[in-house]
Design an enzyme around this catalytic site. Structure first.
Site, PDB file in Angstrom:
ATOM      1  CG  ASP A  46      -2.087  -1.365  -0.439  1.00 47.46           C
ATOM      2  OD1 ASP A  46      -1.645  -2.286   0.276  1.00 47.46           O
ATOM      3  OD2 ASP A  46      -2.700  -0.376   0.039  1.00 47.46           O
ATOM      4  CB  SER A  47       2.504  -5.110  -0.116  1.00 49.72           C
ATOM      5  OG  SER A  47       1.929  -6.213  -0.781  1.00 49.72           O
ATOM      6  CG  ASP A  85      -4.847  -4.319  -0.440  1.00 46.41           C
ATOM      7  OD1 ASP A  85      -5.755  -4.499   0.396  1.00 46.41           O
ATOM      8  OD2 ASP A  85      -3.650  -4.571  -0.207  1.00 46.41           O
ATOM      9  CE  LYS A 115      -5.458  -6.860   2.281  1.00 47.72           C
ATOM     10  NZ  LYS A 115      -4.999  -5.516   2.771  1.00 47.72           N
ATOM     11  CD  GLU A 117      -4.501  -0.876   4.875  1.00 49.10           C
ATOM     12  OE1 GLU A 117      -4.307   0.189   5.499  1.00 49.10           O
ATOM     13  OE2 GLU A 117      -3.618  -1.412   4.181  1.00 49.10           O
ATOM     14  CD  GLU A 184       0.226  -5.688   7.786  1.00 47.57           C
ATOM     15  OE1 GLU A 184      -0.740  -5.425   7.057  1.00 47.57           O
ATOM     16  OE2 GLU A 184       1.399  -5.377   7.501  1.00 47.57           O
TER      17      GLU A 184
HETATM   18  O1  KIV Z   1      -0.813  -5.239   0.760  1.00 41.71           O
HETATM   19  C1  KIV Z   1      -0.592  -6.335   1.294  1.00 41.71           C
HETATM   20  O2  KIV Z   1       0.220  -7.142   0.840  1.00 41.71           O
HETATM   21  C2  KIV Z   1      -1.317  -6.659   2.500  1.00 41.71           C
HETATM   22  C3  KIV Z   1      -0.860  -7.831   3.290  1.00 41.71           C
HETATM   23  C4  KIV Z   1       0.330  -7.441   4.083  1.00 41.71           C
HETATM   24  C5  KIV Z   1      -1.931  -8.381   4.130  1.00 41.71           C
HETATM   25  O3  KIV Z   1      -2.218  -5.952   2.856  1.00 41.71           O
END
Ligand code: KIV
Length: 287
Positions: A46-47, A85, A115, A117, A184
């Protein structure tokens, strides 16, 4: 054809001491290049909110955004494991809502895994997904979806209490069925301790040398985009941003001074047709 990695293979890599190389990607060409370069797994992070959509944080990113970008990545890297994510709050409304949302990432997006968090606080959600057949990668340490609450992108695992909590959270994720854990911005000794404490791979980003694998953000690694800050934990492998910027500046310059397009960039007519056209347009006056 290359086959995507699977969660059992990840665990085997850890047992063998084989490092896992992961990279984010958000579109077809970047995914394609990553697969061609031999990446083990792609994270549709989600970056993308920061590096592709231009938001300040990952909070505004939606499930539909993630599905849209995952589809493009899957088309670009059909032989690579794609982890997507779960964006902000999509797994914080209970295990059933989390399952519904995660299922969309697999069914509509084509991801192989998701993924999430969080640690012990999301163990029920992780367990629900895993029991429904959805592989889950955990994410501990600096968790960007909580940045508004944390108050900034701060290094985690700086004292005994934080270290103990990280280890307990990593164990809770493993017990709930996660096939790996991203760490992270965690201090190197604490990340190494977490790595030793669990049987599934840790994937570090800003977490030092002791992890079982590494992940970097595509745009950071190749300096693709404006305003990319130098981050201590990133190794820059190319300056694509500068290459693109100077290519565009060259194009602008060529258009302004009429040196592009050249004759060879155009499409000619044969002489007879050109003459007929000229006759009909200009009444025989040659142009
Ligand atoms: O969203 C993302 O790119 C991430 C990485 C920084 C691990 O969660």
């Amino acid at each position: 054809m290359k086959q995507p990695l699977t969660p059992p293979k990840w665990k085997a890599f850890k047992a063998q001491g084989t490092k896992i190389a992961m990279l984010t990607a958000y579109d077809y060409p970047s995914a394609r290049l990553a697969e061609e370069a031999g990446i083990d797994a792609i994270l549709v992070g989600d970056s993308l909110g920061n590096v592709v959509l231009g938001y300040d944080t990952t909070v505004p990113v939606t499930l539909d955004d993630m599905i849209y970008h995952t589809r493009a990545v899957v088309r670009g890297a059909p032989g690579t494991m794609i982890v997507t994510d779960m964006p902000f709050a999509t797994y914080r409304l209970g295990p059933e809502a989390a399952l519904r949302n995660a299922a969309r990432l697999l069914q509509e997006g084509g991801a192989h895994a998701v993924k999430m968090e969080g640690g012990a606080d999301i163990a029920d959600e992780v367990h629900r997904l895993v029991s429904a057949g959805i592989p889950v990668l955990g994410h501990l340490g600096l968790t960007p979806q909580s940045v508004l609450q944390i108050g900034g992108y701060k290094v985690q695992g700086k004292d005994k209490e934080e270290a103990q909590k990280l280890i307990a959270d990593a164990k809770a994720l493993e017990q709930a069925g996660a096939f790996g854990v991203v760490l992270e911005l965690v201090t190197e000794p604490v990340a190494a301790a977490v790595t030793k404490a669990i049987g599934v791979p840790t994937i570090g980003i800003g977490a030092g040398r002791g992890c079982d694998g590494q992940v970097l953000v595509y745009h950071d690694m190749i300096r693709y985009g404006s305003g990319i800050r130098d981050k201590r934990f990133v190794k820059t492998y190319a300056d694509v941003g500068e290459t693109i910027r100077s290519a565009i500046a060259g194009y602008v310059n060529d258009v302004k001074n009429a040196s592009f397009p050249e004759e060879r960039n155009g499409f000619r007519l044969d002489d007879q047709t050109a003459l007929q056209l000229s006759d009909s347009l200009y009444g025989g006056e040659s142009k």
